[in-house]
Design a protein around this motif. Structure first.
Motif, mmCIF file in Angstrom:
data_model
loop_
_atom_site.group_PDB
_atom_site.id
_atom_site.type_symbol
_atom_site.label_atom_id
_atom_site.label_comp_id
_atom_site.label_asym_id
_atom_site.label_seq_id
_atom_site.Cartn_x
_atom_site.Cartn_y
_atom_site.Cartn_z
ATOM 1 N N GLU A 139 21.892 -9.906 3.125
ATOM 2 C CA GLU A 139 20.586 -9.687 2.497
ATOM 3 C C GLU A 139 19.518 -9.654 3.574
ATOM 4 O OE1 GLU A 139 19.084 -11.760 -1.333
ATOM 5 O OE2 GLU A 139 18.221 -12.932 0.311
ATOM 6 N N THR A 177 16.960 -14.474 5.248
ATOM 7 C CA THR A 177 15.963 -14.449 4.175
ATOM 8 C C THR A 177 15.781 -15.814 3.513
ATOM 9 O OG1 THR A 177 17.735 -13.702 2.686
ATOM 10 C CG2 THR A 177 16.255 -12.018 3.586
ATOM 11 N N VAL A 228 25.091 -14.167 1.135
ATOM 12 C CA VAL A 228 23.669 -13.980 0.887
ATOM 13 C C VAL A 228 22.907 -15.275 1.144
ATOM 14 C CG1 VAL A 228 21.951 -13.580 -0.927
ATOM 15 C CG2 VAL A 228 23.934 -12.061 -0.724
#
Length: 351
Positions: free
Chosen positions: A237, A185, A180
């Motif tokens: 993510e 992101t 992640v």
């Protein structure tokens, strides 16, 4: 970017492969015709000046831009294409939620381990100007590692220079892993408000006169050598896929050309090479001829010759993932760099 070459490419589809040609004292131009991805549909971009007007012909420090997290103090942040994620001392992050989850990050080359909490934050660039040259509010929403402690773990080629000081870092790389925390992101250059709205092409340019955020027909000009990247698929993510590390390689002295992966890492001034048939430690001797390939582009230097693209040192490291070369920042001694996150393209343009 403020440095613009006037010869425009013919436009083709947005994710097209580009086979350009480089030029300059250390470049061998690749064969093939020139085509380019089209950015005609995009008009929005920001330009952010470098701190200290760096001399690209003799880069001695990393490239920095001024930024602020959650409206905190404005500080110089290193632009690091070798990592993903914003790192800042926790003392400079106002309004941290009490339930912010713990987190850590370790830089492999130095062995610096940073520990703190992940904070959803706004990252702003107060010196940004828009495509018309007017001051503009360039702001991204990303998780930030607010660091409370640090230590030197050792083990990296630069571990001897680790000081445990908490850095200010803008990790803007790609292909840095499948967790992640390595997802797009967490990249502040890909999550500006206009990019989230879909009105700005996700990507950036690292050039002589500054950092360009957002790709347009006005800033993607000139004789680029571009490489279509391989999709890494859906990340852990976010809605946008990541891209794998570019293809490339190196030749050391009269040895064979090693083909594998290449990372143009703006977070280092030195170089790291890895191959199964080479020593896994030490440095390449001064005077050794080196040739580096990034896709179809090739440049050369002799270790220690002081040229614009010559790293401060060339380190050998264990080949844990096959042939690999980390060029370091000084690879940009003759080039501007482009990363198109929507089209999956890495580009280099001679300057």
């Amino acid at each position: 970017m403020l440095t613009v070459r006037k010869r425009l490419f013919a436009a083709v589809v947005a994710a097209a492969v580009v086979a350009g040609c480089g030029s300059g004292a250390t470049t061998t131009p690749p064969a093939g015709s020139q085509t380019a991805a089209t950015y005609d549909a995009y008009r929005q971009s920001y330009t952010v000046p470098w701190v200290g007007s760096p001399d690209f012909a003799n880069l001695r420090t990393t490239l920095k831009v001024e930024a602020s997290v959650n409206g905190g103090p404005v500080s110089p942040f290193t632009v690091d294409t070798g990592s993903v994620g914003v790192v800042v001392p926790a003392s400079e992050v106002p309004n941290m939620p009490a339930d912010s989850p713990p987190g850590s990050l370790t830089y492999s080359s130095s062995g610096l381990e940073l520990t703190g909490v992940w904070v959803p934050a706004s990252v702003s660039f107060p010196q940004a100007v828009d495509a018309t040259g007017a001051g503009a509010a360039a702001q991204a929403a990303v998780p930030v590692l607010a660091v409370t402690s640090s230590r030197c773990r050792g083990g990296g080629v630069n571990s001897g220079r680790c000081t445990a000081a908490i850095p200010h870092m803008l990790g803007v790389g790609f292909g840095r892993g499948t967790t992640v925390r390595a997802a797009p992101t967490h990249n502040p250059f890909l999550n500006l408000a206009a990019m989230t709205a879909g009105t700005m092409r996700r990507g950036y340019l690292i050039g002589r006169a500054g950092l360009s955020l957002g790709l347009t027909a006005a800033n993607v000009t000139g004789a680029w050598t571009m490489q279509q990247l391989t999709s890494a698929g859906s990340p852990a993510e976010g809605a946008h896929n990541d891209w794998l590390t570019p293809t490339g390689g190196f030749q050391s002295g009269s040895g064979p050309l090693h083909s594998g992966k290449v990372l143009v890492d703006t977070g280092l001034l030195d170089m790291i090479v890895e191959a199964d048939d080479m020593p896994s430690s030490g440095t390449v001797p001064v005077g050794t001829a080196m040739t580096i390939t990034v896709g179809d582009l090739r440049y050369s230097f002799a270790v220690g010759d002081g040229g614009p693209q010559t790293p401060t040192a060339v380190h050998r490291a264990p080949a844990r993932n096959g042939t690999f070369v980390n060029t370091g920042l000084r690879a940009l001694g003759h080039y501007d760099l482009l990363y198109d996150a929507d089209g999956g393209i890495l580009g280099l343009r001679p300057e």
